[in-house]
Motif scaffolding. Structure first.
Motif, PDB file in Angstrom:
ATOM      1  N   VAL A  26      33.784  18.654  19.512  1.00 27.52           N
ATOM      2  CA  VAL A  26      32.857  19.301  18.585  1.00 27.52           C
ATOM      3  C   VAL A  26      31.616  18.434  18.391  1.00 27.52           C
ATOM      4  CG1 VAL A  26      32.539  20.047  16.182  1.00 27.52           C
ATOM      5  CG2 VAL A  26      34.637  20.644  17.418  1.00 27.52           C
ATOM      6  N   ILE A  27      31.809  17.141  18.241  1.00 22.41           N
ATOM      7  CA  ILE A  27      30.665  16.246  18.038  1.00 22.41           C
ATOM      8  C   ILE A  27      29.771  16.227  19.272  1.00 22.41           C
ATOM      9  CG2 ILE A  27      30.038  13.807  17.803  1.00 22.41           C
ATOM     10  CD1 ILE A  27      32.372  13.672  15.738  1.00 22.41           C
ATOM     11  N   ARG A  28      30.373  16.190  20.438  1.00 24.79           N
ATOM     12  CA  ARG A  28      29.568  16.239  21.669  1.00 24.79           C
ATOM     13  C   ARG A  28      28.796  17.559  21.768  1.00 24.79           C
ATOM     14  NH1 ARG A  28      30.159  12.350  25.377  1.00 24.79           N
ATOM     15  NH2 ARG A  28      31.959  10.971  25.301  1.00 24.79           N
ATOM     16  N   TYR A  29      29.448  18.638  21.365  1.00 24.70           N
ATOM     17  CA  TYR A  29      28.787  19.939  21.335  1.00 24.70           C
ATOM     18  C   TYR A  29      27.591  19.901  20.376  1.00 24.70           C
ATOM     19  CZ  TYR A  29      28.171  24.957  20.475  1.00 24.70           C
ATOM     20  OH  TYR A  29      27.638  26.215  20.325  1.00 24.70           O
ATOM     21  N   ALA A  30      27.803  19.341  19.186  1.00 18.67           N
ATOM     22  CA  ALA A  30      26.731  19.233  18.186  1.00 18.67           C
ATOM     23  C   ALA A  30      25.590  18.360  18.705  1.00 18.67           C
ATOM     24  CB  ALA A  30      27.287  18.674  16.878  1.00 18.67           C
ATOM     25  N   LEU A  31      25.927  17.240  19.303  1.00 20.48           N
ATOM     26  CA  LEU A  31      24.890  16.356  19.851  1.00 20.48           C
ATOM     27  C   LEU A  31      24.084  17.055  20.945  1.00 20.48           C
ATOM     28  CD1 LEU A  31      26.908  13.027  19.988  1.00 20.48           C
ATOM     29  CD2 LEU A  31      24.715  13.331  18.813  1.00 20.48           C
ATOM     30  N   ALA A  32      24.778  17.727  21.848  1.00 24.52           N
ATOM     31  CA  ALA A  32      24.075  18.426  22.928  1.00 24.52           C
ATOM     32  C   ALA A  32      23.135  19.492  22.371  1.00 24.52           C
ATOM     33  CB  ALA A  32      25.079  19.045  23.900  1.00 24.52           C
ATOM     34  N   LYS A  33      23.603  20.232  21.364  1.00 27.44           N
ATOM     35  CA  LYS A  33      22.738  21.255  20.747  1.00 27.44           C
ATOM     36  C   LYS A  33      21.512  20.628  20.093  1.00 27.44           C
ATOM     37  CE  LYS A  33      23.451  25.101  19.175  1.00 27.44           C
ATOM     38  NZ  LYS A  33      23.682  26.492  18.918  1.00 27.44           N
ATOM     39  N   GLN A  34      21.714  19.545  19.368  1.00 27.91           N
ATOM     40  CA  GLN A  34      20.591  18.875  18.704  1.00 27.91           C
ATOM     41  C   GLN A  34      19.614  18.301  19.731  1.00 27.91           C
ATOM     42  OE1 GLN A  34      19.787  18.911  15.515  1.00 27.91           O
ATOM     43  NE2 GLN A  34      21.626  19.988  14.897  1.00 27.91           N
ATOM     44  N   LEU A  35      20.138  17.706  20.788  1.00 26.52           N
ATOM     45  CA  LEU A  35      19.269  17.142  21.823  1.00 26.52           C
ATOM     46  C   LEU A  35      18.493  18.237  22.553  1.00 26.52           C
ATOM     47  CD1 LEU A  35      21.620  14.368  23.228  1.00 26.52           C
ATOM     48  CD2 LEU A  35      19.508  14.019  21.917  1.00 26.52           C
ATOM     49  N   GLU A 178      31.434  27.461  15.766  1.00 27.01           N
ATOM     50  CA  GLU A 178      30.598  27.971  16.863  1.00 27.01           C
ATOM     51  C   GLU A 178      31.202  27.590  18.214  1.00 27.01           C
ATOM     52  OE1 GLU A 178      26.171  26.908  18.439  1.00 27.01           O
ATOM     53  OE2 GLU A 178      26.381  27.143  16.263  1.00 27.01           O
ATOM     54  N   TYR A 179      31.662  26.352  18.320  1.00 21.47           N
ATOM     55  CA  TYR A 179      32.290  25.874  19.550  1.00 21.47           C
ATOM     56  C   TYR A 179      33.553  26.681  19.851  1.00 21.47           C
ATOM     57  CZ  TYR A 179      34.494  22.597  22.829  1.00 21.47           C
ATOM     58  OH  TYR A 179      35.096  22.025  23.926  1.00 21.47           O
ATOM     59  N   GLY A 180      34.366  26.925  18.817  1.00 17.63           N
ATOM     60  CA  GLY A 180      35.580  27.725  18.974  1.00 17.63           C
ATOM     61  C   GLY A 180      35.270  29.135  19.442  1.00 17.63           C
ATOM     62  N   GLU A 181      34.214  29.736  18.893  1.00 17.18           N
ATOM     63  CA  GLU A 181      33.808  31.082  19.314  1.00 17.18           C
ATOM     64  C   GLU A 181      33.393  31.089  20.772  1.00 17.18           C
ATOM     65  OE1 GLU A 181      30.784  32.452  16.611  1.00 17.18           O
ATOM     66  OE2 GLU A 181      32.123  32.279  14.878  1.00 17.18           O
ATOM     67  N   LYS A 182      32.638  30.081  21.197  1.00 15.12           N
ATOM     68  CA  LYS A 182      32.200  30.012  22.588  1.00 15.12           C
ATOM     69  C   LYS A 182      33.399  29.873  23.538  1.00 15.12           C
ATOM     70  CE  LYS A 182      27.465  28.527  22.376  1.00 15.12           C
ATOM     71  NZ  LYS A 182      26.928  29.761  22.919  1.00 15.12           N
ATOM     72  N   LEU A 183      34.365  29.066  23.133  1.00 13.38           N
ATOM     73  CA  LEU A 183      35.574  28.918  23.950  1.00 13.38           C
ATOM     74  C   LEU A 183      36.336  30.242  24.022  1.00 13.38           C
ATOM     75  CD1 LEU A 183      37.002  25.445  22.890  1.00 13.38           C
ATOM     76  CD2 LEU A 183      35.857  26.041  25.019  1.00 13.38           C
ATOM     77  N   SER A 184      36.424  30.925  22.902  1.00 11.33           N
ATOM     78  CA  SER A 184      37.122  32.206  22.837  1.00 11.33           C
ATOM     79  C   SER A 184      36.431  33.239  23.733  1.00 11.33           C
ATOM     80  CB  SER A 184      37.168  32.691  21.384  1.00 11.33           C
ATOM     81  OG  SER A 184      37.809  33.939  21.317  1.00 11.33           O
ATOM     82  N   GLU A 185      35.102  33.275  23.665  1.00 12.36           N
ATOM     83  CA  GLU A 185      34.346  34.216  24.504  1.00 12.36           C
ATOM     84  C   GLU A 185      34.515  33.908  25.982  1.00 12.36           C
ATOM     85  OE1 GLU A 185      30.306  33.918  23.181  1.00 12.36           O
ATOM     86  OE2 GLU A 185      30.768  34.759  21.204  1.00 12.36           O
ATOM     87  N   ALA A 186      34.634  32.619  26.294  1.00 17.72           N
ATOM     88  CA  ALA A 186      34.792  32.225  27.685  1.00 17.72           C
ATOM     89  C   ALA A 186      36.220  32.445  28.179  1.00 17.72           C
ATOM     90  CB  ALA A 186      34.399  30.766  27.864  1.00 17.72           C
ATOM     91  N   GLY A 187      37.145  32.710  27.224  1.00 18.48           N
ATOM     92  CA  GLY A 187      38.526  33.004  27.589  1.00 18.48           C
ATOM     93  C   GLY A 187      39.384  31.792  27.853  1.00 18.48           C
ATOM     94  N   HIS A 188      38.943  30.618  27.368  1.00 18.26           N
ATOM     95  CA  HIS A 188      39.801  29.426  27.504  1.00 18.26           C
ATOM     96  C   HIS A 188      39.639  28.536  26.290  1.00 18.26           C
ATOM     97  CE1 HIS A 188      36.324  26.924  28.439  1.00 18.26           C
ATOM     98  NE2 HIS A 188      35.953  27.803  29.334  1.00 18.26           N
ATOM     99  N   TYR A 189      40.620  27.690  26.142  1.00 14.71           N
ATOM    100  CA  TYR A 189      40.639  26.784  25.003  1.00 14.71           C
ATOM    101  C   TYR A 189      40.894  25.372  25.490  1.00 14.71           C
ATOM    102  CZ  TYR A 189      41.116  31.120  22.488  1.00 14.71           C
ATOM    103  OH  TYR A 189      40.889  32.370  21.999  1.00 14.71           O
ATOM    104  N   ASP A 190      40.244  24.410  24.871  1.00 14.01           N
ATOM    105  CA  ASP A 190      40.467  23.006  25.215  1.00 14.01           C
ATOM    106  C   ASP A 190      41.450  22.404  24.260  1.00 14.01           C
ATOM    107  OD1 ASP A 190      37.098  22.210  26.313  1.00 14.01           O
ATOM    108  OD2 ASP A 190      38.838  22.911  27.410  1.00 14.01           O
TER     109      ASP A 190
END
Length: 190
Positions: A26-35, A178-190
């Motif tokens: 989640v933090i990496r996702y947040a950092l990537a979005k901010q960057l 938001e990250y969870g929703e994206k994973l759900s839409e992509a059809g996989h979970y980490d």
């Protein structure tokens, strides 16, 4: 030229002790979005420190964005010359490796650690050499050393045209959803 400073919690303050921790994803996702947002707003430098946690993860995310954004450069600035010397060997190796991958790396003070004024000078250097700060900090974590960077940035903002973006625990929770929703839409979970 537009330069941003990213700083925040250390790895242990977030209770993250491994690369597979879901919080880190989640933090990496947040950092990537901010960057990406900063790059879209014409930022061309990330300037951060080498502290384990948000700062090192920010560098890693910035490096991963290089292929699509070759103009975006990274600088790893440490507060003093022997920064990280007391860390465990694997952490020292990780810091040394990052220093070889960034576009620029240096210590603000060329002396080994002597006193807290070096940390204050480091904060001032970061503020003077950036136009915007992204600080991963929450007031609930009052004992975190990040509060000093947060307070310094807010004071600096009062007398300068300087943007300060706070990513607190509530905002991180929004990123997690938001990250969870994206994973759900992509059809996989980490």
């Amino acid at each position: 030229m537009k330069r941003i400073w990213v700083t925040g919690f250390r790895q242990f303050e977030l209770g993250i002790f491994g690369e597979n921790d879901p919080k880190l994803k989640v933090i990496r996702y947040a950092l990537a979005k901010q960057l990406r947002r900063a790059i879209d707003e014409d930022a061309d430098w990330l300037i951060t420190g080498g502290q384990s946690g948000i700062e090192q993860w920010a560098i890693q995310e910035a490096l991963s964005l290089r292929e699509d954004n070759p103009q975006f450069q990274t600088a790893l600035m440490t507060p003093f010359a022997d920064f990280g010397a007391q860390w465990k060997p694997e952490r020292q190796t990780q810091l040394a490796d990052l220093k070889t991958k960034v576009d620029f790396s240096a210590a603000v003070s060329q002396l080994p650690y002597q006193n807290p004024s070096q940390l204050k000078n480091y904060q001032q250097f970061m503020l003077d050499h950036t136009e915007e700060a992204y600080i991963f900090f929450d007031e609930q974590a009052d004992q975190s050393p990040v509060r000093y960077a947060w307070q310094a940035a807010k004071r600096y903002q009062e007398g300068h045209s300087y943007e300060v973006h706070q990513i607190d625990f509530d905002r991180l929770q929004e990123y997690a959803e938001e990250y969870g929703e994206k994973l759900s839409e992509a059809g996989h979970y980490d």
